[in-house]
Write a protein that holds these residues in place. Sequence first.
Motif, PDB file in Angstrom:
ATOM      1  N   VAL A 277       0.717  -1.276  -0.016  1.00 12.37           N
ATOM      2  CA  VAL A 277       0.021   0.012   0.186  1.00 12.37           C
ATOM      3  C   VAL A 277       0.729   1.237   0.045  1.00 12.37           C
ATOM      4  CG1 VAL A 277      -1.591   1.222   1.451  1.00 12.37           C
ATOM      5  CG2 VAL A 277      -2.182  -1.141   1.205  1.00 12.37           C
ATOM      6  N   MET A 278       1.947   1.143   0.983  1.00 15.53           N
ATOM      7  CA  MET A 278       2.929   2.441   0.846  1.00 15.53           C
ATOM      8  C   MET A 278       3.371   2.720  -0.505  1.00 15.53           C
ATOM      9  SD  MET A 278       5.221   2.062   4.375  1.00 15.53           S
ATOM     10  CE  MET A 278       6.149   3.062   3.582  1.00 15.53           C
ATOM     11  N   ASN A 279       3.875   1.540  -1.207  1.00 16.94           N
ATOM     12  CA  ASN A 279       4.550   1.338  -2.512  1.00 16.94           C
ATOM     13  C   ASN A 279       3.640   1.840  -3.489  1.00 16.94           C
ATOM     14  OD1 ASN A 279       7.357   1.216  -1.848  1.00 16.94           O
ATOM     15  ND2 ASN A 279       6.772  -0.873  -1.276  1.00 16.94           N
ATOM     16  N   ALA A 280       2.506   1.813  -3.187  1.00 18.09           N
ATOM     17  CA  ALA A 280       1.266   2.381  -4.409  1.00 18.09           C
ATOM     18  C   ALA A 280       0.612   3.683  -3.913  1.00 18.09           C
ATOM     19  CB  ALA A 280       0.232   1.150  -4.272  1.00 18.09           C
ATOM     20  N   ASP A 281       1.287   4.274  -3.201  1.00 19.45           N
ATOM     21  CA  ASP A 281       0.718   5.511  -2.591  1.00 19.45           C
ATOM     22  C   ASP A 281       1.662   6.809  -3.444  1.00 19.45           C
ATOM     23  OD1 ASP A 281       0.619   8.079  -1.205  1.00 19.45           O
ATOM     24  OD2 ASP A 281      -0.031   7.058   0.570  1.00 19.45           O
ATOM     25  N   PRO A 282       1.101   7.402  -4.214  1.00 22.49           N
ATOM     26  CA  PRO A 282       1.861   8.534  -4.859  1.00 22.49           C
ATOM     27  C   PRO A 282       2.464   9.533  -4.195  1.00 22.49           C
ATOM     28  CG  PRO A 282      -0.439   8.222  -6.027  1.00 22.49           C
ATOM     29  CD  PRO A 282      -0.329   7.480  -4.515  1.00 22.49           C
ATOM     30  N   GLU A 283       1.958   9.833  -2.866  1.00 25.09           N
ATOM     31  CA  GLU A 283       2.768  10.930  -1.886  1.00 25.09           C
ATOM     32  C   GLU A 283       3.844  10.188  -1.333  1.00 25.09           C
ATOM     33  OE1 GLU A 283       0.497  13.738   0.517  1.00 25.09           O
ATOM     34  OE2 GLU A 283      -1.466  12.572  -0.345  1.00 25.09           O
TER      35      GLU A 283
ATOM     36  N   ARG B 239       2.223  -5.102  -6.393  1.00 28.12           N
ATOM     37  CA  ARG B 239       2.341  -5.958  -5.343  1.00 28.12           C
ATOM     38  C   ARG B 239       3.729  -6.711  -5.577  1.00 28.12           C
ATOM     39  NH1 ARG B 239      -0.625  -7.750  -0.693  1.00 28.12           N
ATOM     40  NH2 ARG B 239       0.910  -9.157   0.213  1.00 28.12           N
ATOM     41  N   GLU B 240       3.578  -7.098  -6.802  1.00 23.93           N
ATOM     42  CA  GLU B 240       4.749  -8.140  -6.861  1.00 23.93           C
ATOM     43  C   GLU B 240       6.337  -7.459  -6.719  1.00 23.93           C
ATOM     44  OE1 GLU B 240       2.234  -7.761  -9.301  1.00 23.93           O
ATOM     45  OE2 GLU B 240       1.284  -9.487  -8.547  1.00 23.93           O
ATOM     46  N   GLN B 241       6.327  -6.259  -7.379  1.00 20.67           N
ATOM     47  CA  GLN B 241       7.477  -5.397  -7.236  1.00 20.67           C
ATOM     48  C   GLN B 241       7.809  -5.261  -5.675  1.00 20.67           C
ATOM     49  OE1 GLN B 241       6.344  -2.448 -10.056  1.00 20.67           O
ATOM     50  NE2 GLN B 241       7.871  -2.755 -11.190  1.00 20.67           N
TER      51      GLN B 241
ATOM     52  N   ASP C 239       6.666  -6.841  -2.998  1.00 15.51           N
ATOM     53  CA  ASP C 239       6.928  -8.300  -2.290  1.00 15.51           C
ATOM     54  C   ASP C 239       8.614  -8.635  -2.607  1.00 15.51           C
ATOM     55  OD1 ASP C 239       4.399  -8.307  -1.269  1.00 15.51           O
ATOM     56  OD2 ASP C 239       3.916  -9.996  -2.570  1.00 15.51           O
ATOM     57  N   ALA C 240       8.914  -8.316  -3.735  1.00 13.48           N
ATOM     58  CA  ALA C 240      10.399  -8.643  -4.289  1.00 13.48           C
ATOM     59  C   ALA C 240      11.340  -7.806  -3.564  1.00 13.48           C
ATOM     60  CB  ALA C 240      10.500  -8.525  -5.923  1.00 13.48           C
ATOM     61  N   SER C 241      10.801  -6.764  -3.312  1.00 12.02           N
ATOM     62  CA  SER C 241      11.779  -5.537  -2.654  1.00 12.02           C
ATOM     63  C   SER C 241      12.192  -6.275  -1.243  1.00 12.02           C
ATOM     64  CB  SER C 241      11.423  -4.175  -2.641  1.00 12.02           C
ATOM     65  OG  SER C 241      10.195  -3.866  -1.759  1.00 12.02           O
ATOM     66  N   VAL C 242      10.950  -6.806  -0.370  1.00  9.12           N
ATOM     67  CA  VAL C 242      11.247  -7.196   0.868  1.00  9.12           C
ATOM     68  C   VAL C 242      12.049  -8.591   0.869  1.00  9.12           C
ATOM     69  CG1 VAL C 242       9.852  -8.185   2.765  1.00  9.12           C
ATOM     70  CG2 VAL C 242       8.901  -6.029   1.815  1.00  9.12           C
ATOM     71  N   ALA C 243      11.968  -9.261  -0.223  1.00  7.85           N
ATOM     72  CA  ALA C 243      12.844 -10.492  -0.430  1.00  7.85           C
ATOM     73  C   ALA C 243      14.389 -10.129  -0.285  1.00  7.85           C
ATOM     74  CB  ALA C 243      12.210 -11.561  -1.629  1.00  7.85           C
ATOM     75  N   ARG C 244      14.520  -8.996  -1.356  1.00  6.68           N
ATOM     76  CA  ARG C 244      15.805  -8.527  -1.350  1.00  6.68           C
ATOM     77  C   ARG C 244      16.217  -7.758  -0.223  1.00  6.68           C
ATOM     78  NH1 ARG C 244      13.503  -6.249  -5.766  1.00  6.68           N
ATOM     79  NH2 ARG C 244      13.690  -4.200  -5.048  1.00  6.68           N
ATOM     80  N   PHE C 245      15.619  -7.138   0.645  1.00  5.11           N
ATOM     81  CA  PHE C 245      15.991  -6.510   2.051  1.00  5.11           C
ATOM     82  C   PHE C 245      16.401  -7.640   3.016  1.00  5.11           C
ATOM     83  CE2 PHE C 245      12.339  -3.187   1.516  1.00  5.11           C
ATOM     84  CZ  PHE C 245      13.058  -2.511   0.383  1.00  5.11           C
TER      85      PHE C 245
END
Length: 179
Positions: A24-30, A41-43, A45-51
């Motif tokens: 939700v945060m990553n889909a928020d324009p602000e 959502r896929e991107q 989720d993938a960022s968390v896997a990288r983290f």
Amino acid sequence: MTELHTDRLTLRRWRDSDLGPWAVMNADPEVREHLGDLLTREQSDASVARFQADFDRRGYGWWAVEVRATGKFIGFAGLDDVDDGMPFTGVEVGWRLARSAWGQGYATEAALAVLAYGFDTLEVPEILAVTTATNLRSQAVMRRIGMTRDPAEDFDDPGVPEGPLRPNVLFRIARGAGV
């Protein structure tokens, strides 16, 4: 993985329950105003896997941040290696919070905990912070945590196309400088 605790926050390993609010945060324009395109959502989720993989490999990275009193996930804060191709090298501090967490001092509180970990545990001699020239809110946090900027070090991010997100500012703080 080490957890960090402040008076109001816990910086911890990511949980599956964080994926929804993170997306939700990553889909928020602000929230993404100074970061570029919205993430799917896929991107996200993938960022968390990288983290998590980076943290496991290096022993530092991006912690999930939650409010201690409620357990509510509000974003991330942590340390990362500066990306290849930048005009400088080192370790960078950063944060990203949900809009509902803005203006409450959480970014400053989390960033101070991360700096302490970087300096005291990792013994990093200097920590950097980078943001777009237009991101005045993050620059204010950088100043509050004791970082300083030399305008001569401002740069255009080579990984960003021409436009308002390309001009960036660089802040620094040395170990022992304190706030």
